[in-house]
Design an enzyme around this catalytic site. Structure first.
Site, mmCIF file in Angstrom:
data_model
loop_
_atom_site.group_PDB
_atom_site.id
_atom_site.type_symbol
_atom_site.label_atom_id
_atom_site.label_comp_id
_atom_site.label_asym_id
_atom_site.label_seq_id
_atom_site.Cartn_x
_atom_site.Cartn_y
_atom_site.Cartn_z
ATOM 1 N N TYR A 181 0.740 -1.355 0.160
ATOM 2 C CA TYR A 181 0.052 0.040 -0.057
ATOM 3 C C TYR A 181 0.937 1.302 -0.025
ATOM 4 O O TYR A 181 2.116 1.431 0.117
ATOM 5 C CB TYR A 181 -1.139 -0.034 1.211
ATOM 6 C CG TYR A 181 -0.238 0.406 2.548
ATOM 7 C CD1 TYR A 181 0.176 -0.460 3.432
ATOM 8 C CD2 TYR A 181 -0.410 1.813 2.814
ATOM 9 C CE1 TYR A 181 0.819 -0.358 4.498
ATOM 10 C CE2 TYR A 181 0.492 2.097 4.122
ATOM 11 C CZ TYR A 181 0.918 1.055 4.884
ATOM 12 O OH TYR A 181 1.486 1.624 6.008
ATOM 13 N N CYS A 182 0.448 2.353 -0.384
ATOM 14 C CA CYS A 182 1.008 3.655 -0.352
ATOM 15 C C CYS A 182 0.234 4.634 0.129
ATOM 16 O O CYS A 182 -0.438 4.686 1.337
ATOM 17 C CB CYS A 182 1.488 4.027 -1.698
ATOM 18 S SG CYS A 182 0.487 4.071 -2.915
ATOM 19 N N ARG A 183 -0.184 5.895 -0.497
ATOM 20 C CA ARG A 183 -0.788 7.038 -0.002
ATOM 21 C C ARG A 183 -2.368 7.036 -0.173
ATOM 22 O O ARG A 183 -3.075 7.663 0.601
ATOM 23 C CB ARG A 183 -0.322 8.308 -0.821
ATOM 24 C CG ARG A 183 1.229 8.463 -0.239
ATOM 25 C CD ARG A 183 1.727 9.871 -1.120
ATOM 26 N NE ARG A 183 2.947 9.816 -0.569
ATOM 27 C CZ ARG A 183 4.162 10.166 -1.725
ATOM 28 N NH1 ARG A 183 3.724 10.147 -2.893
ATOM 29 N NH2 ARG A 183 5.399 10.190 -1.344
ATOM 30 N N CYS A 187 -2.376 6.906 -5.650
ATOM 31 C CA CYS A 187 -0.847 6.896 -5.523
ATOM 32 C C CYS A 187 -0.331 5.972 -6.193
ATOM 33 O O CYS A 187 -1.026 4.790 -6.186
ATOM 34 C CB CYS A 187 -0.393 6.841 -3.912
ATOM 35 S SG CYS A 187 1.089 6.490 -3.742
ATOM 36 N N ALA A 190 2.235 2.007 -5.062
ATOM 37 C CA ALA A 190 1.922 0.635 -4.695
ATOM 38 C C ALA A 190 1.887 -0.234 -6.062
ATOM 39 O O ALA A 190 1.983 -1.440 -6.214
ATOM 40 C CB ALA A 190 0.850 0.478 -3.779
#
Lengths: 227, 227
Positions: A181-183, A187, A190
């Site tokens: 996962y990221c933001r 985003c 990921a």
DNA sequence: ATATTATTCAAGCGATTATTTGAACTATGG
DNA sequence: CCATAGTTCAAATAATCGCTTGAATAATAT
């Protein structure tokens, strides 16, 4: 034109204030800054780099946000660190994003178009994820920059910034599933992480949520001490 | 200038969409329209009258809101009725209002300044209010226009539009406390109602919440059939 | 002190954009 | 065909925007 009544003047003045907040957010660049700051505090320079704007321009947009009370700045030594003024600002961002997602067909179109160039990346149910992470059934990796991980991350996640991912491949399980996962949903970190991992033969999927979505769902976050 | 990467183009496009929503709200007039529509559906003419704008101008602002997906229009005979597209739009408005209240000192100042011209009007705790209304301890009156009452009101409230209040005085209890509410903290109808009632010797206080706040606190609303 | 670094400020440019009004236009219903 | 409700257009005004450049400020290191 007739002189406005006291009640009208009051309304106009109040609505003008509400509009001030909206005006501050009425720019793609400034919304990006708010999105970045929702991941944690950042210096001007870092924000300029992440948003790919000039330093002076970034600074000016930050002034606008500050003028509307959305962000606060503190100076530590040479650096000025900006942060969201309030949890309500993050909520407002989520509200804006939610309305755009729900009501503007373009959002879906743009997303689909971009993801079509990449692999088809299915999402992951966060309720199931929580259980599986706790059971050690999956490895959850946070592919944002280290600072953002430190400012707050999903419990059980391991920090693995995208640029370091290749070096760290050996530490990842070959068989168990990896969730990145990221933001948040828009985003691309990921997306790229999953793309890379799959190419290397791992079983990887992407979690659409970022920490903002995660905590909006009522789940806790975890923070690390500064290194 | 270098050609932007695919990731950058994606981000720009997405943030631009979020900004579209903010831009639609970046005008005092349009926020007022959203605030009014949060009370229930309205025709263009009614909105023009309530917001004290020309018909053409109101129509154009409504187009802007519609372009951002915030409102929807349906035509019934000669009349076009607008309504908020979604519950998330009302939430977004509340978020905007909340940030403005919490972060912009002007909001408090303007409010204080306006109320100073009138009586000092203390607020009422809505938790205690719920119990007291149920027990018949207070009379709760809704002083908005009848249509708005019909579109949704606080359970137990009686519709008593401000213009009719003088005629209806006889039906009100002389001893028990009267609580008046209208569209929310920045709506002046309840302020004037309380002011008038006190002048006539009633014990009256104002509830700051409107139906939006009420339901945001998780409480139910009640609706009447159309008359 | 002086140099260095991070950020802000001031000025300016070019271009776009927003607001509003009044008149023309469309659609509906009697 | 006329009145009504609403939309759209044209036009005038005004305002604002976003960005760049270069200088100014402020904190720190040498």
């Amino acid at each position: 034109m007739p002189t406005p009544s006291a009640g009208r003047r009051f309304k106009d003045a109040i609505y003008e204030q509400f509009a001030r907040v909206a005006k501050a957010l009425a720019s793609a660049h400034r919304i990006e800054l708010v999105d970045l700051l929702a991941q944690g505090p950042r210096t001007v320079e870092a924000l300029a780099q992440l948003s790919e704007m000039s330093l002076a321009n970034t600074s000016q947009h930050l002034q606008v946000l500050r003028g509307a009370g959305l962000v606060e700045a503190t100076k530590q030594g040479l650096f000025v660190t900006y942060r969201l003024a309030d949890g309500t600002v993050a909520d407002l961002f989520l509200g804006l994003r939610g309305v755009a997602e729900g009501r503007l067909a373009e959002v879906d179109r743009i997303k689909r178009e971009f993801l079509a160039e990449r692999d088809q990346l299915e999402a992951v149910d966060e309720r199931a994820l929580r259980r599986r992470v706790r059971d050690g059934d999956v490895t959850l990796i946070d592919v944002r920059p280290r600072e953002e991980y430190e400012a707050g991350h999903i419990p059980g996640a391991v920090s693995m910034p995208l640029p370091d991912l290749v070096k760290e491949l050996a530490t990842l399980p070959k068989k168990a599933e990896i969730v990145a996962y990221c933001r948040g949903p828009y985003c691309v970190l990921a997306v790229e992480a999953v793309s890379l991992l799959r190419k290397k033969g791992f079983r990887a999927v992407r979690l659409e949520d970022g920490i903002l979505d995660w905590s909006a769902h009522g789940f806790r976050l975890e923070a690390s001490g500064v290194k």
